[in-house]
Design a protein around this motif. Structure first.
Motif, PDB file in Angstrom:
ATOM      1  N   SER A 266       5.993  -1.043 -14.452  1.00 20.52           N
ATOM      2  CA  SER A 266       7.281  -1.348 -13.785  1.00 20.52           C
ATOM      3  C   SER A 266       8.316  -0.239 -13.958  1.00 20.52           C
ATOM      4  O   SER A 266       9.524  -0.502 -13.874  1.00 20.52           O
ATOM      5  N   SER A 267       7.840   0.975 -14.191  1.00 22.02           N
ATOM      6  CA  SER A 267       8.759   2.102 -14.374  1.00 22.02           C
ATOM      7  C   SER A 267       8.469   3.180 -13.331  1.00 22.02           C
ATOM      8  O   SER A 267       7.319   3.338 -12.911  1.00 22.02           O
ATOM      9  N   PRO A 268       9.488   3.916 -12.916  1.00 28.58           N
ATOM     10  CA  PRO A 268       9.263   4.977 -11.928  1.00 28.58           C
ATOM     11  C   PRO A 268       8.641   6.214 -12.575  1.00 28.58           C
ATOM     12  O   PRO A 268       8.815   6.471 -13.766  1.00 28.58           O
ATOM     13  N   PHE A 269       7.899   6.983 -11.771  1.00 30.46           N
ATOM     14  CA  PHE A 269       7.383   8.282 -12.198  1.00 30.46           C
ATOM     15  C   PHE A 269       8.270   9.357 -11.560  1.00 30.46           C
ATOM     16  O   PHE A 269       8.303   9.496 -10.341  1.00 30.46           O
ATOM     17  N   VAL A 270       8.983  10.076 -12.392  1.00 32.67           N
ATOM     18  CA  VAL A 270       9.880  11.125 -11.899  1.00 32.67           C
ATOM     19  C   VAL A 270       9.166  12.462 -12.004  1.00 32.67           C
ATOM     20  O   VAL A 270       8.687  12.837 -13.086  1.00 32.67           O
ATOM     21  N   VAL A 271       9.101  13.186 -10.892  1.00 28.99           N
ATOM     22  CA  VAL A 271       8.369  14.452 -10.842  1.00 28.99           C
ATOM     23  C   VAL A 271       9.371  15.601 -10.810  1.00 28.99           C
ATOM     24  O   VAL A 271      10.234  15.658  -9.930  1.00 28.99           O
ATOM     25  N   SER A 272       9.248  16.507 -11.769  1.00 30.62           N
ATOM     26  CA  SER A 272      10.184  17.640 -11.844  1.00 30.62           C
ATOM     27  C   SER A 272       9.629  18.892 -11.166  1.00 30.62           C
ATOM     28  O   SER A 272      10.385  19.825 -10.872  1.00 30.62           O
ATOM     29  N   ASP A 273       8.318  18.916 -10.903  1.00 29.72           N
ATOM     30  CA  ASP A 273       7.698  20.071 -10.259  1.00 29.72           C
ATOM     31  C   ASP A 273       8.225  20.220  -8.825  1.00 29.72           C
ATOM     32  O   ASP A 273       8.095  19.302  -8.008  1.00 29.72           O
ATOM     33  N   LYS A 274       8.813  21.382  -8.531  1.00 29.66           N
ATOM     34  CA  LYS A 274       9.418  21.582  -7.203  1.00 29.66           C
ATOM     35  C   LYS A 274       8.393  21.600  -6.083  1.00 29.66           C
ATOM     36  O   LYS A 274       8.704  21.246  -4.942  1.00 29.66           O
ATOM     37  N   THR A 275       7.156  22.030  -6.393  1.00 26.98           N
ATOM     38  CA  THR A 275       6.133  22.064  -5.326  1.00 26.98           C
ATOM     39  C   THR A 275       5.767  20.652  -4.855  1.00 26.98           C
ATOM     40  O   THR A 275       5.257  20.471  -3.748  1.00 26.98           O
ATOM     41  N   PHE A 276       6.042  19.655  -5.701  1.00 26.99           N
ATOM     42  CA  PHE A 276       5.748  18.268  -5.318  1.00 26.99           C
ATOM     43  C   PHE A 276       6.568  17.844  -4.097  1.00 26.99           C
ATOM     44  O   PHE A 276       6.144  16.989  -3.313  1.00 26.99           O
TER      45      PHE A 276
ATOM     46  N   SER B 232       0.836  -1.207   0.000  1.00 28.78           N
ATOM     47  CA  SER B 232       0.000   0.000   0.000  1.00 28.78           C
ATOM     48  C   SER B 232       0.869   1.255   0.000  1.00 28.78           C
ATOM     49  O   SER B 232       0.543   2.259  -0.639  1.00 28.78           O
ATOM     50  N   TYR B 233       1.959   1.192   0.726  1.00 29.69           N
ATOM     51  CA  TYR B 233       2.933   2.294   0.793  1.00 29.69           C
ATOM     52  C   TYR B 233       3.521   2.565  -0.599  1.00 29.69           C
ATOM     53  O   TYR B 233       3.558   3.724  -1.057  1.00 29.69           O
ATOM     54  N   ALA B 234       3.936   1.497  -1.286  1.00 29.06           N
ATOM     55  CA  ALA B 234       4.510   1.651  -2.628  1.00 29.06           C
ATOM     56  C   ALA B 234       3.449   2.130  -3.621  1.00 29.06           C
ATOM     57  O   ALA B 234       3.719   2.991  -4.477  1.00 29.06           O
ATOM     58  N   ALA B 235       2.234   1.582  -3.498  1.00 33.42           N
ATOM     59  CA  ALA B 235       1.153   2.004  -4.389  1.00 33.42           C
ATOM     60  C   ALA B 235       0.822   3.480  -4.177  1.00 33.42           C
ATOM     61  O   ALA B 235       0.572   4.224  -5.138  1.00 33.42           O
ATOM     62  N   GLY B 236       0.825   3.912  -2.921  1.00 35.54           N
ATOM     63  CA  GLY B 236       0.564   5.325  -2.622  1.00 35.54           C
ATOM     64  C   GLY B 236       1.600   6.234  -3.253  1.00 35.54           C
ATOM     65  O   GLY B 236       1.266   7.268  -3.850  1.00 35.54           O
ATOM     66  N   ALA B 237       2.875   5.845  -3.125  1.00 38.33           N
ATOM     67  CA  ALA B 237       3.953   6.646  -3.724  1.00 38.33           C
ATOM     68  C   ALA B 237       3.815   6.693  -5.245  1.00 38.33           C
ATOM     69  O   ALA B 237       3.975   7.760  -5.868  1.00 38.33           O
ATOM     70  N   THR B 238       3.475   5.552  -5.841  1.00 37.54           N
ATOM     71  CA  THR B 238       3.371   5.468  -7.303  1.00 37.54           C
ATOM     72  C   THR B 238       2.215   6.318  -7.828  1.00 37.54           C
ATOM     73  O   THR B 238       2.373   7.097  -8.780  1.00 37.54           O
ATOM     74  N   VAL B 239       1.052   6.161  -7.216  1.00 32.53           N
ATOM     75  CA  VAL B 239      -0.136   6.893  -7.686  1.00 32.53           C
ATOM     76  C   VAL B 239       0.041   8.401  -7.467  1.00 32.53           C
ATOM     77  O   VAL B 239      -0.284   9.203  -8.356  1.00 32.53           O
ATOM     78  N   PHE B 240       0.559   8.782  -6.310  1.00 33.43           N
ATOM     79  CA  PHE B 240       0.734  10.214  -6.010  1.00 33.43           C
ATOM     80  C   PHE B 240       1.668  10.859  -7.041  1.00 33.43           C
ATOM     81  O   PHE B 240       1.376  11.939  -7.590  1.00 33.43           O
ATOM     82  N   ALA B 241       2.788  10.183  -7.327  1.00 35.15           N
ATOM     83  CA  ALA B 241       3.742  10.736  -8.290  1.00 35.15           C
ATOM     84  C   ALA B 241       3.168  10.728  -9.712  1.00 35.15           C
ATOM     85  O   ALA B 241       3.349  11.698 -10.463  1.00 35.15           O
ATOM     86  N   SER B 242       2.452   9.674 -10.055  1.00 38.24           N
ATOM     87  CA  SER B 242       1.928   9.589 -11.427  1.00 38.24           C
ATOM     88  C   SER B 242       0.884  10.673 -11.693  1.00 38.24           C
ATOM     89  O   SER B 242       0.844  11.255 -12.785  1.00 38.24           O
ATOM     90  N   LEU B 243       0.041  10.944 -10.699  1.00 38.31           N
ATOM     91  CA  LEU B 243      -0.971  11.985 -10.874  1.00 38.31           C
ATOM     92  C   LEU B 243      -0.329  13.371 -10.946  1.00 38.31           C
ATOM     93  O   LEU B 243      -0.801  14.241 -11.688  1.00 38.31           O
ATOM     94  N   ALA B 244       0.752  13.556 -10.196  1.00 37.73           N
ATOM     95  CA  ALA B 244       1.474  14.835 -10.268  1.00 37.73           C
ATOM     96  C   ALA B 244       2.105  15.007 -11.650  1.00 37.73           C
ATOM     97  O   ALA B 244       2.078  16.103 -12.226  1.00 37.73           O
ATOM     98  N   VAL B 245       2.669  13.925 -12.178  1.00 41.43           N
ATOM     99  CA  VAL B 245       3.246  13.977 -13.525  1.00 41.43           C
ATOM    100  C   VAL B 245       2.170  14.286 -14.560  1.00 41.43           C
ATOM    101  O   VAL B 245       2.408  15.001 -15.544  1.00 41.43           O
ATOM    102  N   ALA B 246       0.950  13.759 -14.313  1.00 41.56           N
ATOM    103  CA  ALA B 246      -0.156  13.982 -15.256  1.00 41.56           C
ATOM    104  C   ALA B 246      -0.753  15.381 -15.155  1.00 41.56           C
ATOM    105  O   ALA B 246      -1.661  15.721 -15.911  1.00 41.56           O
ATOM    106  N   GLY B 247      -0.257  16.179 -14.217  1.00 45.86           N
ATOM    107  CA  GLY B 247      -0.709  17.560 -14.108  1.00 45.86           C
ATOM    108  C   GLY B 247      -1.826  17.810 -13.105  1.00 45.86           C
ATOM    109  O   GLY B 247      -2.362  18.911 -13.044  1.00 45.86           O
ATOM    110  N   TRP B 248      -2.158  16.811 -12.292  1.00 50.56           N
ATOM    111  CA  TRP B 248      -3.185  17.009 -11.265  1.00 50.56           C
ATOM    112  C   TRP B 248      -2.649  17.970 -10.196  1.00 50.56           C
ATOM    113  O   TRP B 248      -1.447  18.032  -9.935  1.00 50.56           O
ATOM    114  N   SER B 249      -3.574  18.683  -9.562  1.00 54.38           N
ATOM    115  CA  SER B 249      -3.158  19.482  -8.407  1.00 54.38           C
ATOM    116  C   SER B 249      -2.757  18.524  -7.292  1.00 54.38           C
ATOM    117  O   SER B 249      -3.281  17.403  -7.193  1.00 54.38           O
TER     118      SER B 249
END
Length: 326
Positions: A153-163, A85-102
């Motif tokens: 199976s790939s990481p989501f890298v977030v470049s937005d500093k506010t993340f 659940s911890y890994a899924a939370g990290a993955t979903v949070f980063a992926s949505l940030a990459v997709a431009g969600w607030s």
């Protein structure tokens, strides 16, 4: 003569039992103080304020997950799926940030996923009566697999500093992750110690059948602890993703062992009915200080696993010993 000796021995036995109870209840604090003193001796910069902030910030996700695990274990439960659940939370949070969600919406959806994961665990355990160990072992594989499929199976890298705000940002010169950890600890302790809900959890852990006959909705209450644990795991995943600016599905493999270690070292019994959040907080500090000390001494990570596992076994053995003496 024999009766006289027995009567004379009773106060001694009572005093010895009282001493053992006090030692078991507050011995953790002594252990922590000794560990801090040893760490300061071996690593003179250990008590440097910045080092203390780093220790707390690095272990904030673990502490938050441990709060949820404390509630589960007080009801005589077990949740091995917190790492997934911890890994899924990290993955979903980063992926949505990459997709431009607030970040607010991304965080809300991530916590909702943690809630659903906990609800699935609780439903399987309380409605289908599957052993918690087996149920959460199975859902660990399910949740991990879904997270890997979702991320390809790939990481989501977030470049937005506010993340990086909740993972690396500060408020009043204290990392925000520490503020979040403190808030979760305080709320968890108040809920357990001062509410009917908290007392009901202790009652279920002490005797589930008696609690049910007393009119408590035991299945719903036990399910709620898994829901809270799932939400805590997802929140921990959000913090680590923010801290690293990356979310990937293969992290958190040791989170289940580490969180159980924190709770057990803190004195929460595997048999349920006993424990508290403040004791888990002490357990967290012991694990965090020990980890920091081993890292400072450049101890191999494999040896660290051996040491942590040994401490967990020793803590469980001590709990069993204390119960046998009562």
């Amino acid at each position: 003569m024999t009766d006289s000796l027995a009567i004379a021995a009773q106060p001694i036995a009572t005093g010895r039992r009282h001493f053992v109870d006090i030692a078991l209840r507050y011995g953790l604090i002594i252990v922590l103080v000794v560990l801090v003193a040893v760490s300061q001796f071996l690593y003179p910069r250990f008590l440097d304020p910045q080092n203390i902030k780093n220790i707390l910030s690095q272990n904030a996700p673990l502490g938050i997950v441990a709060v949820g695990m404390t509630l589960v274990m007080i009801t005589r439960g077990f949740d091995l799926s917190v790492g997934a659940s911890y890994a899924a939370g990290a993955t979903v949070f980063a992926s949505l940030a990459v997709a431009g969600w607030s970040l607010w919406w991304a965080g809300a959806v991530t916590l909702l996923i943690g809630l659903v994961a906990g609800l699935i665990n609780g439903t399987i355990i309380t409605r289908i009566n599957v052993n918690p160990f087996v149920a959460t072992l199975g859902t660990t594989s399910v949740f991990s697999g879904l997270a890997l499929l979702y991320s390809n199976s790939s990481p989501f890298v977030v470049s937005d500093k506010t993340f990086a705000m909740i993972g690396r940002g500060s408020f009043l010169d204290v990392p925000i992750s520490i503020w979040i950890l403190a808030a979760v600890l305080v709320v968890g302790e108040l809920v357990l110690a001062r509410t009917v809900y908290g007392r009901s959890l202790y009652a279920i852990g002490g005797n589930d059948e008696a609690a049910r006959l007393a009119g408590l909705p035991t299945a719903m209450l036990r399910t709620s602890t898994y829901v809270i644990c799932g939400v805590c795991a997802a929140l921990g995943g959000m913090i680590i993703a923010s801290r690293l600016s990356i979310g990937q599905a293969d992290i958190g493999t040791s989170m289940a062992l580490d969180s159980i270690a924190v709770v057990v070292i803190g004195g929460t019994s595997l048999m349920g009915g006993e424990g508290s959040v403040w004791r888990s907080a002490i357990g967290l500090m012991i694990v965090a200080v020990l980890t920091n000390l081993l890292d400072s001494l450049a101890v191999d990570s494999n040896y660290q696993l051996v040491i942590k596992g040994t401490i967990v076994v020793a803590a469980v053995a001590l709990d069993a010993f204390a119960r046998s003496r009562r």
